[in-house]
Scaffold this motif. Structure first.
Motif, mmCIF file in Angstrom:
data_model
loop_
_atom_site.group_PDB
_atom_site.id
_atom_site.type_symbol
_atom_site.label_atom_id
_atom_site.label_comp_id
_atom_site.label_asym_id
_atom_site.label_seq_id
_atom_site.Cartn_x
_atom_site.Cartn_y
_atom_site.Cartn_z
ATOM 1 N N GLU A 3 -4.397 6.286 40.727
ATOM 2 C CA GLU A 3 -4.466 6.372 42.184
ATOM 3 C C GLU A 3 -5.255 5.218 42.784
ATOM 4 O O GLU A 3 -5.064 4.865 43.949
ATOM 5 N N LEU A 6 -2.839 2.226 43.211
ATOM 6 C CA LEU A 6 -1.833 2.388 44.254
ATOM 7 C C LEU A 6 -2.418 2.045 45.622
ATOM 8 O O LEU A 6 -3.547 2.416 45.932
ATOM 9 N N ARG A 8 -1.357 1.428 50.042
ATOM 10 C CA ARG A 8 -0.375 1.418 51.126
ATOM 11 C C ARG A 8 -0.216 -0.015 51.599
ATOM 12 O O ARG A 8 -1.188 -0.779 51.644
ATOM 13 N N SER A 52 4.459 1.185 50.208
ATOM 14 C CA SER A 52 3.558 1.269 49.061
ATOM 15 C C SER A 52 3.547 -0.034 48.263
ATOM 16 O O SER A 52 4.389 -0.913 48.445
ATOM 17 N N SER A 91 -7.360 2.873 48.186
ATOM 18 C CA SER A 91 -7.441 4.325 48.017
ATOM 19 C C SER A 91 -8.613 4.936 48.772
ATOM 20 O O SER A 91 -8.610 6.131 49.069
ATOM 21 N N GLY A 151 3.586 6.600 44.947
ATOM 22 C CA GLY A 151 3.785 6.060 46.283
ATOM 23 C C GLY A 151 3.208 6.946 47.361
ATOM 24 O O GLY A 151 2.771 8.067 47.099
ATOM 25 N N TYR A 152 3.208 6.401 48.575
ATOM 26 C CA TYR A 152 2.726 7.104 49.753
ATOM 27 C C TYR A 152 3.918 7.463 50.643
ATOM 28 O O TYR A 152 4.429 6.596 51.362
ATOM 29 N N TRP A 158 -0.901 10.213 48.828
ATOM 30 C CA TRP A 158 -0.107 9.666 47.734
ATOM 31 C C TRP A 158 0.409 10.798 46.833
ATOM 32 O O TRP A 158 -0.172 11.870 46.756
ATOM 33 N N ARG A 160 2.937 11.551 43.019
ATOM 34 C CA ARG A 160 3.502 11.006 41.791
ATOM 35 C C ARG A 160 4.745 11.810 41.432
ATOM 36 O O ARG A 160 4.832 12.999 41.712
ATOM 37 N N VAL A 194 7.837 5.402 49.941
ATOM 38 C CA VAL A 194 7.498 5.099 48.552
ATOM 39 C C VAL A 194 8.034 3.733 48.146
ATOM 40 O O VAL A 194 7.695 3.208 47.098
ATOM 41 N N GLY A 197 6.403 1.055 45.743
ATOM 42 C CA GLY A 197 5.511 1.721 44.809
ATOM 43 C C GLY A 197 5.865 1.397 43.360
ATOM 44 O O GLY A 197 7.000 1.020 43.056
#
Length: 211
Positions: A3, A6, A8, A52, A91, A151-152, A158, A160, A194, A197
C-alpha cells in the motif's frame, strides 16, 4: 508494504475557450472524456483525471512512478495544447507535483513515468515494487497463476484484486512491460480509477492496468 508503493495520480487541465481551437480537437477531447469514466471536475472547474500508479525506482534525489499514458495525458493530444499538471498523492495523503519524463501521446505503449523529488517523500509513505523481467512476465502468463492488481477506484480508498490472464494480444516487447498491442485481458475487470495501477506477480511489477 504494497500500500505504500501505490499512489494516486491526479492530472488536471482546463479546456480552451469554445471556438479557440479547431472543432475536430474539441470533438476528440469530448470523445476521450466520454470513454474515460475517471474524469471529473475539481473545485476550480478544471478537468481532473483521478487514477493510480506505483513507485518502481528511487534514487538519492528522486522517486519514480510508473502509470499509464492515458492517465497523464487523458486526451491523447500534444501536452502543449492543454498544459496538464500531474500530481502524485502518497499513501499518507501528501500531494506532490510531478514531472512526466516518459509518456506516449499515442498510447502505444500505454505507459508513463512520473518523477517527484525525494525531499517530500516520507519513508513511511513509500516503497518500491521492482520491475520484473521478460521471463517473469512470460511465466506469469503461462502459469495461469493469480496476479495481484492494486489501485484507487475513483474517490475511494485503495483496493486489491486478484485476477488471471484470460486472453493475450501479441505485440512488441517494451522491457518487461509490453506495448498496447500486446495487451493482456485479466478477469475479473477492475473499476474506474484503477488505470495505471500496478499488476504484480511474485512481488514484481510486470505491467500496469490499462483500462
Amino acid at each position: 508494504p504494497l500500500e505504500r508503493a501505490l499512489v494516486r495520480v491526479l492530472t488536471r487541465w482546463a479546456l480552451p475557450p469554445e471556438g479557440s481551437e479547431p472543432s475536430e480537437v474539441r470533438f476528440h477531447v469530448q470523445g476521450r472524456m466520454e470513454d474515460l469514466g475517471e474524469i471529473v471536475k475539481d473545485t476550480q472547474g478544471r478537468l481532473l483525471a483521478d487514477a493510480s500508479g506505483a513507485f518502481f525506482h528511487q534514487s538519492a534525489t528522486h522517486a519514480y512512478v510508473l502509470s499509464a499514458s492515458h492517465v497523464t495525458n487523458p486526451i491523447a493530444l500534444p501536452r502543449a495544447l492543454f498544459n496538464p499538471t500531474v500530481h502524485v498523492v502518497l499513501s499518507d495523503g501528501t500531494e506532490i507535483a510531478g514531472t512526466v519524463i516518459g509518456d506516449s501521446a499515442d498510447v502505444r505503449p500505454d505507459l508513463a513515468i512520473i518523477r517527484i523529488p525525494n525531499a517530500r517523500v516520507s519513508p513511511t509513505a513509500s516503497a518500491v515494487i521492482p520491475l520484473g523481467t521478460n521471463a517473469l512476465l512470460e511465466e506469469a502468463i503461462a502459469s495461469g497463476r493469480d496476479l495481484l492488481l492494486l489501485g484507487y477506484p475513483v474517490r475511494q480508498p485503495w483496493e486489491r484484486w486478484t485476477g488471471r490472464v484470460v486472453a493475450r494480444r501479441a505485440g512488441a516487447p517494451f522491457g518487461a512491460l509490453r506495448t498496447a498491442e500486446d495487451a493482456l485481458t485479466i478477469s475479473p475487470e477492475v473499476p474506474a480509477g484503477v488505470s495505471g495501477g500496478p499488476v504484480i506477480y511474485r512481488d514484481h511489477l510486470i505491467g500496469v492496468v490499462a483500462g
